[in-house]
Design an enzyme around this catalytic site. Sequence first.
Site, PDB file in Angstrom:
ATOM      1  N   TYR A 122     -42.119 -31.784  13.707  1.00 12.08           N
ATOM      2  CA  TYR A 122     -41.962 -32.773  14.780  1.00 12.08           C
ATOM      3  C   TYR A 122     -43.000 -32.536  15.871  1.00 12.08           C
ATOM      4  O   TYR A 122     -43.703 -33.475  16.296  1.00 12.08           O
ATOM      5  CB  TYR A 122     -40.559 -32.694  15.377  1.00 12.08           C
ATOM      6  CG  TYR A 122     -40.409 -33.529  16.633  1.00 12.08           C
ATOM      7  CD1 TYR A 122     -40.284 -34.904  16.559  1.00 12.08           C
ATOM      8  CD2 TYR A 122     -40.426 -32.927  17.900  1.00 12.08           C
ATOM      9  CE1 TYR A 122     -40.170 -35.677  17.712  1.00 12.08           C
ATOM     10  CE2 TYR A 122     -40.313 -33.687  19.048  1.00 12.08           C
ATOM     11  CZ  TYR A 122     -40.185 -35.064  18.952  1.00 12.08           C
ATOM     12  OH  TYR A 122     -40.086 -35.822  20.090  1.00 12.08           O
ATOM     13  N   SER A 138     -44.577 -36.582  23.372  1.00 19.49           N
ATOM     14  CA  SER A 138     -43.491 -35.684  23.768  1.00 19.49           C
ATOM     15  C   SER A 138     -44.076 -34.415  24.361  1.00 19.49           C
ATOM     16  O   SER A 138     -45.183 -33.991  23.994  1.00 19.49           O
ATOM     17  CB  SER A 138     -42.628 -35.329  22.555  1.00 19.49           C
ATOM     18  OG  SER A 138     -41.732 -34.269  22.850  1.00 19.49           O
TER      19      SER A 138
END
Length: 249
Positions: free
Chosen positions: A158, A145
Site C-alpha cells: 500500500y 497518502s
Amino acid sequence: MTNLPLAGRNAVVTGAASGIGAAIAEQLAADGATVALVARRTDRLDDLAGKLGAGAFGVGMDVTSQDSVDHGVGVIGDRLGRVDLLVNAAGVMLAAPVEQVRLNDWTRMIDTNLTGVLRLIGAFTPDLIAAGSEGKTADLVNISSIGAHLTFPGYGVYSATKAALTHLSASLRADLSPYDVRVTNIEPGLTATELGDQLDGAGQELLATMNEQIGPLEARDIADVVAFAVSRRREVNLRQIIALPTRQA
C-alpha cells in the site's frame, strides 16, 4: 451562481461513493462546479448526485478495468463535455504482509491506487491540455497518502503504491506545466473514512487505537484542501500538500 469560485468548471471525481471522494465531490459542487461522480457503487452515486442537484451526476466505473473506464469516459464526454478538473480519489488499503505472499491483494492495490489513476489521467489529459491552451484553469489532483513517506509494518505494498503516486505527480507536473496544467498531490494523514473497513481484525483494532489517541481528520477537511488548491488563480500551483491531524507526528 457566477460568483462561486468554481463556477463554469467541469470536474470528475473518482472514488466518489464514500469518504474523501464523496466529500470532495460535494465541496466542488457547492463551489459551483459541474461534477461527474465516479465509482463502482452506482446506488451511492445516485443518492449523492440527487443531494447535490442538477450540476452533479453519477457514472459507474471500475478504474481497474480499461473497458469500464472507456465506457465511463464516453458517458462523461456526452454529459459534461470537456473536463478541466480531475480528482483521483479512488483507493484501496489492505494489510498484505510480504511474507504472506497475498498476490491478489497486492495486485488489487496496484491496479486501483496506481494503474487506475493512470487510466483516468490518460483519458482526460487531452481535455486538460486543451483547457490550459485556451487560457482556462486546468487541474489534475491526486490523493496520495502520508504512507508514501512513513513505514507501516504489513502495509508495504500500500505504501509503495502511494509513494509511486506521489513521485508520479511530481513527474506529471514537469510534463504538464508547459501546457498550463496544474498538478497537485495531496497526502492525507489519519482520516476517518471507510478505507479501514477492509482491514482485518488486527488492523481495525490498531486503527481504532490510533483514532482514539490522535483524533483523525474528517473527509471534509481534505475536501477543503482540494477546493482551496483548485480555486487559486491559474498562475498558482500548490503542487504538494500534506494534511495531518495536529497530534499526528
